[in-house]
Design a protein around this motif. Sequence first.
Motif, PDB file in Angstrom:
ATOM      1  N   GLY A   1       0.833  -1.301  -0.267  1.00 13.78           N
ATOM      2  CA  GLY A   1      -0.103   0.070   0.148  1.00 13.78           C
ATOM      3  C   GLY A   1       0.947   1.095   0.030  1.00 13.78           C
ATOM      4  N   TYR A   2       0.446   2.224   0.792  1.00 10.74           N
ATOM      5  CA  TYR A   2       1.161   3.658   0.915  1.00 10.74           C
ATOM      6  C   TYR A   2       0.813   4.360   1.898  1.00 10.74           C
ATOM      7  N   VAL A   3       1.620   5.335   2.266  1.00  4.61           N
ATOM      8  CA  VAL A   3       1.294   6.074   3.304  1.00  4.61           C
ATOM      9  C   VAL A   3       0.986   7.535   2.425  1.00  4.61           C
ATOM     10  N   ARG A   4       0.109   8.373   2.950  1.00  2.00           N
ATOM     11  CA  ARG A   4      -0.349   9.527   2.492  1.00  2.00           C
ATOM     12  C   ARG A   4      -0.640  10.556   3.510  1.00  2.00           C
ATOM     13  N   LEU A   5       0.118  11.713   3.230  1.00  2.85           N
ATOM     14  CA  LEU A   5      -0.078  12.940   3.963  1.00  2.85           C
ATOM     15  C   LEU A   5      -1.119  13.829   2.989  1.00  2.85           C
ATOM     16  N   GLN A   6      -2.226  13.647   3.773  1.00 11.57           N
ATOM     17  CA  GLN A   6      -3.441  14.265   2.897  1.00 11.57           C
ATOM     18  C   GLN A   6      -3.382  15.811   3.013  1.00 11.57           C
ATOM     19  N   SER A   7      -4.057  16.381   2.303  1.00  9.28           N
ATOM     20  CA  SER A   7      -4.327  17.867   2.064  1.00  9.28           C
ATOM     21  C   SER A   7      -5.213  18.339   3.292  1.00  9.28           C
ATOM     22  N   ASP A   8      -6.045  17.473   3.870  1.00  8.57           N
ATOM     23  CA  ASP A   8      -6.671  17.826   5.051  1.00  8.57           C
ATOM     24  C   ASP A   8      -5.884  17.741   6.197  1.00  8.57           C
ATOM     25  N   GLY A   9      -4.788  17.345   6.339  1.00  8.32           N
ATOM     26  CA  GLY A   9      -3.861  17.268   7.864  1.00  8.32           C
ATOM     27  C   GLY A   9      -3.959  15.957   8.213  1.00  8.32           C
ATOM     28  N   ASN A  10      -4.394  14.958   7.567  1.00  5.07           N
ATOM     29  CA  ASN A  10      -4.229  13.405   8.310  1.00  5.07           C
ATOM     30  C   ASN A  10      -3.291  12.757   7.635  1.00  5.07           C
ATOM     31  N   LEU A  11      -2.629  12.036   8.291  1.00 11.91           N
ATOM     32  CA  LEU A  11      -1.524  11.269   7.848  1.00 11.91           C
ATOM     33  C   LEU A  11      -2.030   9.704   8.116  1.00 11.91           C
ATOM     34  N   VAL A  12      -2.346   9.045   6.861  1.00 12.32           N
ATOM     35  CA  VAL A  12      -3.016   7.806   6.774  1.00 12.32           C
ATOM     36  C   VAL A  12      -1.996   6.473   6.133  1.00 12.32           C
ATOM     37  N   VAL A  13      -2.137   5.501   6.742  1.00 13.33           N
ATOM     38  CA  VAL A  13      -1.516   4.193   5.981  1.00 13.33           C
ATOM     39  C   VAL A  13      -2.772   3.570   5.582  1.00 13.33           C
ATOM     40  N   TYR A  14      -2.589   3.347   4.139  1.00 11.44           N
ATOM     41  CA  TYR A  14      -3.413   2.692   3.298  1.00 11.44           C
ATOM     42  C   TYR A  14      -2.993   1.447   2.755  1.00 11.44           C
TER      43      TYR A  14
ATOM     44  N   SER B   1      -3.109  -1.649  -0.164  1.00 12.31           N
ATOM     45  CA  SER B   1      -3.157  -1.656  -1.596  1.00 12.31           C
ATOM     46  C   SER B   1      -4.709  -1.621  -2.179  1.00 12.31           C
ATOM     47  N   ASN B   2      -5.498  -2.124  -1.392  1.00 10.79           N
ATOM     48  CA  ASN B   2      -6.871  -1.837  -1.829  1.00 10.79           C
ATOM     49  C   ASN B   2      -7.604  -0.489  -1.462  1.00 10.79           C
ATOM     50  N   GLY B   3      -6.754   0.652  -1.113  1.00  8.22           N
ATOM     51  CA  GLY B   3      -7.460   1.508  -0.813  1.00  8.22           C
ATOM     52  C   GLY B   3      -7.801   1.880   0.854  1.00  8.22           C
ATOM     53  N   ASN B   4      -8.209   0.757   1.379  1.00  7.94           N
ATOM     54  CA  ASN B   4      -8.439   0.751   2.885  1.00  7.94           C
ATOM     55  C   ASN B   4      -7.631   1.502   3.683  1.00  7.94           C
ATOM     56  N   ALA B   5      -8.121   2.233   4.462  1.00  4.49           N
ATOM     57  CA  ALA B   5      -7.219   2.874   5.720  1.00  4.49           C
ATOM     58  C   ALA B   5      -7.063   1.891   6.809  1.00  4.49           C
ATOM     59  N   VAL B   6      -5.687   1.770   7.130  1.00  4.59           N
ATOM     60  CA  VAL B   6      -5.196   0.558   7.871  1.00  4.59           C
ATOM     61  C   VAL B   6      -4.940   1.619   9.335  1.00  4.59           C
ATOM     62  N   TRP B   7      -4.545   2.605   9.238  1.00  2.00           N
ATOM     63  CA  TRP B   7      -4.198   3.640  10.424  1.00  2.00           C
ATOM     64  C   TRP B   7      -4.325   5.009   9.825  1.00  2.00           C
ATOM     65  N   ALA B   8      -4.555   5.781  10.943  1.00  2.00           N
ATOM     66  CA  ALA B   8      -4.342   7.412  10.739  1.00  2.00           C
ATOM     67  C   ALA B   8      -4.120   8.308  11.934  1.00  2.00           C
ATOM     68  N   SER B   9      -3.722   9.217  11.760  1.00  2.00           N
ATOM     69  CA  SER B   9      -3.239   9.972  12.782  1.00  2.00           C
ATOM     70  C   SER B   9      -4.334  10.814  13.475  1.00  2.00           C
ATOM     71  N   GLY B  10      -5.579  10.886  12.753  1.00  5.77           N
ATOM     72  CA  GLY B  10      -6.682  11.645  13.392  1.00  5.77           C
ATOM     73  C   GLY B  10      -6.676  13.120  13.528  1.00  5.77           C
ATOM     74  N   THR B  11      -5.823  13.700  12.498  1.00  9.65           N
ATOM     75  CA  THR B  11      -5.460  15.132  12.534  1.00  9.65           C
ATOM     76  C   THR B  11      -6.310  15.828  11.243  1.00  9.65           C
ATOM     77  N   TYR B  12      -7.105  15.144  10.735  1.00 12.82           N
ATOM     78  CA  TYR B  12      -7.960  15.875   9.862  1.00 12.82           C
ATOM     79  C   TYR B  12      -8.898  16.916  10.183  1.00 12.82           C
ATOM     80  N   GLY B  13      -8.784  18.075   9.282  1.00 10.68           N
ATOM     81  CA  GLY B  13      -9.853  19.177   9.663  1.00 10.68           C
ATOM     82  C   GLY B  13      -9.388  19.980  10.906  1.00 10.68           C
ATOM     83  N   TRP B  14      -8.041  20.253  11.019  1.00  9.09           N
ATOM     84  CA  TRP B  14      -7.589  20.812  12.412  1.00  9.09           C
ATOM     85  C   TRP B  14      -7.607  20.106  13.684  1.00  9.09           C
TER      86      TRP B  14
END
Length: 167
Positions: A127-140, A142-155
Motif C-alpha cells: 500500500g502507501y502512506v499518504r499525507l493528505q491535504s486535510d492534515g491527516n497522515l494515513v497508512v492505506y 493496496s486496496n485503498g482501505n485505511a489501516v491507520w490514521a493520525s486523526g488530524t484531519y480538519g484541524w
Amino acid sequence: MLKRTLWRAGAFVAPLLLSLGLVAAPPASAAEPGIDIPLTVATPDYACGEDWWEPLGRYYLKWQCDGNLVLYSSQDGSARWASGTYGWPNITNPTTKLNFSRYGYMSIRDHNGSIVCAWGGPESAGGYVRLQSDGNLVVYASNGNAVWASGTYGWRQGSVHACGTGM
C-alpha cells in the motif's frame, strides 16, 4: 529530490491561486489529495532531516534529527501529531532511519536496525502512506482501505506521543 521540490513549489502556488479565485476548491466529497509514499521494496530508508509536504502546503511531515517524527501545520507552526520518540536511546544516532517497509509498516528504526515504533501492519503491505491535504497522515492498504490514521484531519489535534507502546 526534484519531486519534493515540485511539491513544495505547488504548495505555495495552489493556495495563492485559490485565494485569488483563479481556481476552485475541490468538492467536499472528492477523495482527499495528498503526497503518497509507497510501502514497497523500492522505497528507500530516510535519514533525519527529510520532510514531505502535502500538495497545498498546509501540512508537512518532518523526520527530525532528535528522533521525532512530527506532522506540522505550516499555517501556525503547531505540531498536529508526533511519534514522541525524541531523545529515546539509540534513536538520535545519525544512522537511525525512517523506513517505509514493503511489509506494510511506516517505522522508526534505531542504529542497530531494530524497529522501535511502527504504524500500519501486514494488511497494508504493497500500500502507501499518504499525507493528505486535510492534515491527516494515513497508512492505506493496496486496496485503498485505511489501516491507520493520525486523526488530524480538519484541524484536529492528534497525539504528540503516538509511539508510547511501539508495535
